[in-house]
Design an enzyme around this catalytic site. Structure first.
Site, PDB file in Angstrom:
ATOM      1  N   SER A   1       0.749  -1.222  -0.119  1.00  7.94           N
ATOM      2  CA  SER A   1       0.008  -0.239  -0.180  1.00  7.94           C
ATOM      3  C   SER A   1       0.939   1.339  -0.068  1.00  7.94           C
ATOM      4  O   SER A   1       1.860   1.393   0.602  1.00  7.94           O
ATOM      5  CB  SER A   1      -1.055   0.000   1.169  1.00  7.94           C
ATOM      6  OG  SER A   1      -1.472   1.564   1.534  1.00  7.94           O
TER       7      SER A   1
ATOM      8  N   GLU B   1       0.185   3.666   1.609  1.00 13.92           N
ATOM      9  CA  GLU B   1       0.187   4.168   3.153  1.00 13.92           C
ATOM     10  C   GLU B   1       1.575   3.651   3.942  1.00 13.92           C
ATOM     11  O   GLU B   1       1.778   4.210   4.914  1.00 13.92           O
ATOM     12  CB  GLU B   1      -0.854   3.420   3.991  1.00 13.92           C
ATOM     13  CG  GLU B   1      -2.204   4.172   3.414  1.00 13.92           C
ATOM     14  CD  GLU B   1      -2.614   5.524   4.025  1.00 13.92           C
ATOM     15  OE1 GLU B   1      -1.912   5.746   5.209  1.00 13.92           O
ATOM     16  OE2 GLU B   1      -3.253   6.377   3.598  1.00 13.92           O
TER      17      GLU B   1
ATOM     18  N   TYR C   1      -1.912   0.479  10.530  1.00 14.87           N
ATOM     19  CA  TYR C   1      -2.197  -0.087   9.180  1.00 14.87           C
ATOM     20  C   TYR C   1      -0.961  -0.092   8.207  1.00 14.87           C
ATOM     21  O   TYR C   1      -0.732  -0.967   7.605  1.00 14.87           O
ATOM     22  CB  TYR C   1      -3.545   0.645   8.457  1.00 14.87           C
ATOM     23  CG  TYR C   1      -3.417   0.256   6.904  1.00 14.87           C
ATOM     24  CD1 TYR C   1      -3.932  -1.040   6.612  1.00 14.87           C
ATOM     25  CD2 TYR C   1      -3.002   0.828   6.003  1.00 14.87           C
ATOM     26  CE1 TYR C   1      -4.250  -1.493   5.457  1.00 14.87           C
ATOM     27  CE2 TYR C   1      -3.379   0.581   4.593  1.00 14.87           C
ATOM     28  CZ  TYR C   1      -3.935  -0.676   4.341  1.00 14.87           C
ATOM     29  OH  TYR C   1      -3.979  -1.022   2.963  1.00 14.87           O
TER      30      TYR C   1
END
Length: 330
Positions: free
Chosen positions: A124, A126, A148
């Site tokens: 990801s 992120e 996360y």
């Protein structure tokens, strides 16, 4: 020979698009689902009779071993995760179990059952978090800003480690934000388009949001699943950034969506401080040069087209819900 693919997270946005894509390619598609008292198969209902579903769990190592031994897939796409970033602060341990250690459990299962299985890990954007450079590519250092993101970094590097330690064909796709009408309503893109539809049709008055200045690289999920597949068709495993190369603010998203239905967003949008993340990721923009040159991949749907697609889908859905409520028998 018909190829067999196993998709974890098949009931999610990406899983449903990937299952459709692989069926079109002539694959025998298997999906892993968790045991639940209620079924959440809405996104795959239209292809339910063409895929094979199996119960297993990323928290249960033995169930993964049994699943691989039963299905004997040629390719495994690990899309399952605790994927909503704000919830990862509320449930950091569960996020780590699914999103980090779950990857290890699947790789261990592959190592013990069949090392020739090709493995895709859903990494990801992120992971970049407080970005060190712009745009971000495969060599940009990670600085995750949420549980996360931290868990995704673990999943990414354990995939690299199993590739280098055990010779497993393991790839990570570092996907930047990818959306669609199948996106969950808790995600900001779908939260906006759902609210726009409801406000336009008179069943909602306000839309509450957090940071309007956060900027993301948004693409269409249906385009991005092709990149996943292309990674596993290469002669050598590697990691790839998948992105549009453009970034847009939440404010732009809101303006586009409201403008599309002829409304002034400033009349309906209010800021709720409770929706501000504890540690914000302010900007993300990906450099997908490697995916373009090596995989031959590029996005097809533009950001405005994506917003209009999502608003149209939500307008149709809300209208249908209103009709169903009107004619529901007493």
């Amino acid at each position: 020979m018909t190829k067999r693919a196993l998709i974890t997270g098949i009931t999610g946005q990406d899983g449903s698009y990937l299952a459709e894509f692989l069926l079109q390619k002539g694959y025998e598609v298997h999906g892993m689902v968790r045991r639940s008292s209620t079924e959440g198969f809405e996104r795959i209902q239209h292809i339910r009779d063409r895929i094979h579903l199996h119960q297993a769990d990323l928290l249960d190592q033995l169930s993964l071993v049994r699943l691989l031994a039963e299905v004997r897939p040629h390719e495994v796409y690990n899309l399952a995760a605790m994927s909503f970033v704000p919830t990862s602060w509320e449930q950091p341990l569960l996020t780590g179990e699914f999103t980090a250690l779950g990857v290890t459990r699947m790789l261990e299962a592959i190592r013990h059952v069949d090392r020739t299985i090709r493995f895709y890990q859903a990494s990801s954007s992120e992971m970049f978090g407080a970005v060190r450079e712009e745009p971000q590519n495969e060599k940009t250092p990670f600085y995750p800003r949420s549980p996360y993101g931290v868990a995704k970094v673990y999943g990414h590097w354990i995939t690299v480690n199993y590739r280098e330690s055990f010779g497993i064909f393991a790839c990570s796709g570092i996907l930047f934000n990818h959306e669609s009408p199948r996106r969950g309503k808790e995600f900001v893109t779908r939260k906006v388009t759902d609210a726009v539809a409801r406000i336009k049709l008179g069943v909602q008055e306000k839309l509450y949001l957090g940071n309007l200045d956060a900027m993301r690289d948004w693409g269409f999920a249906g385009d991005y699943v092709e990149a996943m597949w292309l990674m596993l068709q290469q002669p050598q495993p590697d990691d790839y950034v998948v992105a549009t190369g453009e970034k847009h603010s939440v404010r732009e998203l809101v303006e586009l969506a409201f403008d599309y239905v002829g409304l002034d967003w400033k009349r309906y949008v209010e800021i709720d401080p409770r929706l501000i993340r504890p540690a914000e990721v302010f900007t993300l923009r990906g450099d997908a040069t490697k995916a373009r040159t090596v995989l031959g991949w590029k996005p097809k749907v533009t950001f405005p087209e994506l917003v209009r697609m999502m608003v149209d889908a939500d307008l149709e859905r809300v209208r249908r819900e209103m009709i169903e409520r009107t004619y529901r028998p007493l």
